[in-house]
Design a protein around this motif. Structure first.
Motif, PDB file in Angstrom:
ATOM      1  N   ASP A  71       0.997  -1.309  -0.117  1.00 45.41           N
ATOM      2  CA  ASP A  71       0.318  -0.021   0.045  1.00 45.41           C
ATOM      3  C   ASP A  71       0.811   1.341   0.205  1.00 45.41           C
ATOM      4  O   ASP A  71       2.234   1.177   0.660  1.00 45.41           O
ATOM      5  N   GLU A  96      -3.451   3.906   0.951  1.00 42.93           N
ATOM      6  CA  GLU A  96      -4.434   3.401   0.003  1.00 42.93           C
ATOM      7  C   GLU A  96      -3.729   2.410  -0.670  1.00 42.93           C
ATOM      8  O   GLU A  96      -2.252   2.107  -0.707  1.00 42.93           O
ATOM      9  N   ASN A  97      -4.484   0.770  -1.162  1.00 43.19           N
ATOM     10  CA  ASN A  97      -4.573   0.646  -1.767  1.00 43.19           C
ATOM     11  C   ASN A  97      -3.957   0.468  -3.675  1.00 43.19           C
ATOM     12  O   ASN A  97      -5.380   0.768  -3.869  1.00 43.19           O
ATOM     13  N   LEU A  99      -3.471  -1.502  -6.228  1.00 47.49           N
ATOM     14  CA  LEU A  99      -4.489  -1.809  -7.433  1.00 47.49           C
ATOM     15  C   LEU A  99      -6.057  -1.105  -7.214  1.00 47.49           C
ATOM     16  O   LEU A  99      -6.067  -1.571  -7.813  1.00 47.49           O
ATOM     17  N   THR A 100      -6.224  -1.137  -5.987  1.00 47.23           N
ATOM     18  CA  THR A 100      -7.708  -1.228  -6.364  1.00 47.23           C
ATOM     19  C   THR A 100      -7.822   0.214  -5.533  1.00 47.23           C
ATOM     20  O   THR A 100      -9.234   0.540  -6.884  1.00 47.23           O
ATOM     21  N   GLY A 101      -7.263   1.096  -5.032  1.00 49.77           N
ATOM     22  CA  GLY A 101      -7.313   2.760  -5.089  1.00 49.77           C
ATOM     23  C   GLY A 101      -8.515   2.818  -3.943  1.00 49.77           C
ATOM     24  O   GLY A 101      -8.408   3.902  -3.549  1.00 49.77           O
ATOM     25  N   ASN A 102      -8.629   2.044  -3.414  1.00 53.52           N
ATOM     26  CA  ASN A 102      -9.577   2.177  -1.694  1.00 53.52           C
ATOM     27  C   ASN A 102      -8.698   2.803  -0.635  1.00 53.52           C
ATOM     28  O   ASN A 102      -7.628   2.143  -0.645  1.00 53.52           O
ATOM     29  N   ARG A 103      -9.199   3.859  -0.214  1.00 54.69           N
ATOM     30  CA  ARG A 103      -8.088   4.530   0.772  1.00 54.69           C
ATOM     31  C   ARG A 103      -9.285   4.731   2.286  1.00 54.69           C
ATOM     32  O   ARG A 103     -10.776   4.838   2.286  1.00 54.69           O
TER      33      ARG A 103
END
Length: 179
Positions: A71, A96-97, A99-103
């Motif tokens: 991340d 932030e991940n 690869l996925t954009g999950n924050r």
């Protein structure tokens, strides 16, 4: 000294979390994140004061979500409130991940810095003023945090005086059953 808006002190640092930065759980070492926090908060304080600063306190560092290997972690800091020579700095860290954009907000903290002159003595800083509603919220609640800091510091001095510099702190308190 001219007053400055909170946002003039904004400092941001983004880092990629690599294997040497992680613990046996595959998450960022808390101490590593605390070092990022202190670094970015100090930059914000210097940017506001335009003078050297020293860390006076860290109110709390609340770890809200893990930061995983691979991340990124983005640490943002700005001055929220000033006293005569001191500055309160709010810090928010976002993981932030990549690869996925999950924050997620993973950490929040408040630190206090004191501006110092060439002799290392405290020196005045400009006042700061909030503009956004979030800045106003932090500024309005800052005097209460400052009072809590003052009380905590007095308690810390009492504890330091009671324990001193040696271990065991008081031999006569140790009975043979305690050995």
């Amino acid at each position: 000294m001219d007053k400055k808006p909170c946002r003039y002190s904004l400092a941001v640092k983004t880092s990629h979390v690599l294997p040497p930065d992680t613990n046996n759980h595959g998450t960022l070492f808390g101490g590593k994140l605390m070092a990022h926090i202190d670094d970015v908060a100090a930059i914000a304080a210097v940017r506001h004061a335009r003078k050297p600063v020293v860390t006076a306190s860290t109110d709390s560092v609340d770890f809200l979500a893990p930061v995983k290997e691979g991340d990124s972690v983005c640490v943002e800091a700005f001055v929220t409130w000033t006293h005569h020579t001191s500055m309160e700095v709010f810090v928010k860290a976002v993981t932030e991940n990549l690869l996925t954009g999950n924050r997620k907000v993973c950490t929040t903290a408040f630190l206090t810095f004191v501006a110092v002159d060439d002799a290392g003595k405290p020196t005045p800083v400009p006042q700061v003023y909030p503009v956004s509603s979030q800045e106003k919220q932090l500024s309005d609640s800052a005097p209460e945090r400052a009072e809590q800091r003052k009380k905590r510091r007095e308690h810390s001095k009492e504890v330091a005086a009671a324990f001193g510099t040696e271990y065991p702190w008081n031999d006569k308190d140790l009975g043979t059953s305690d050995l």
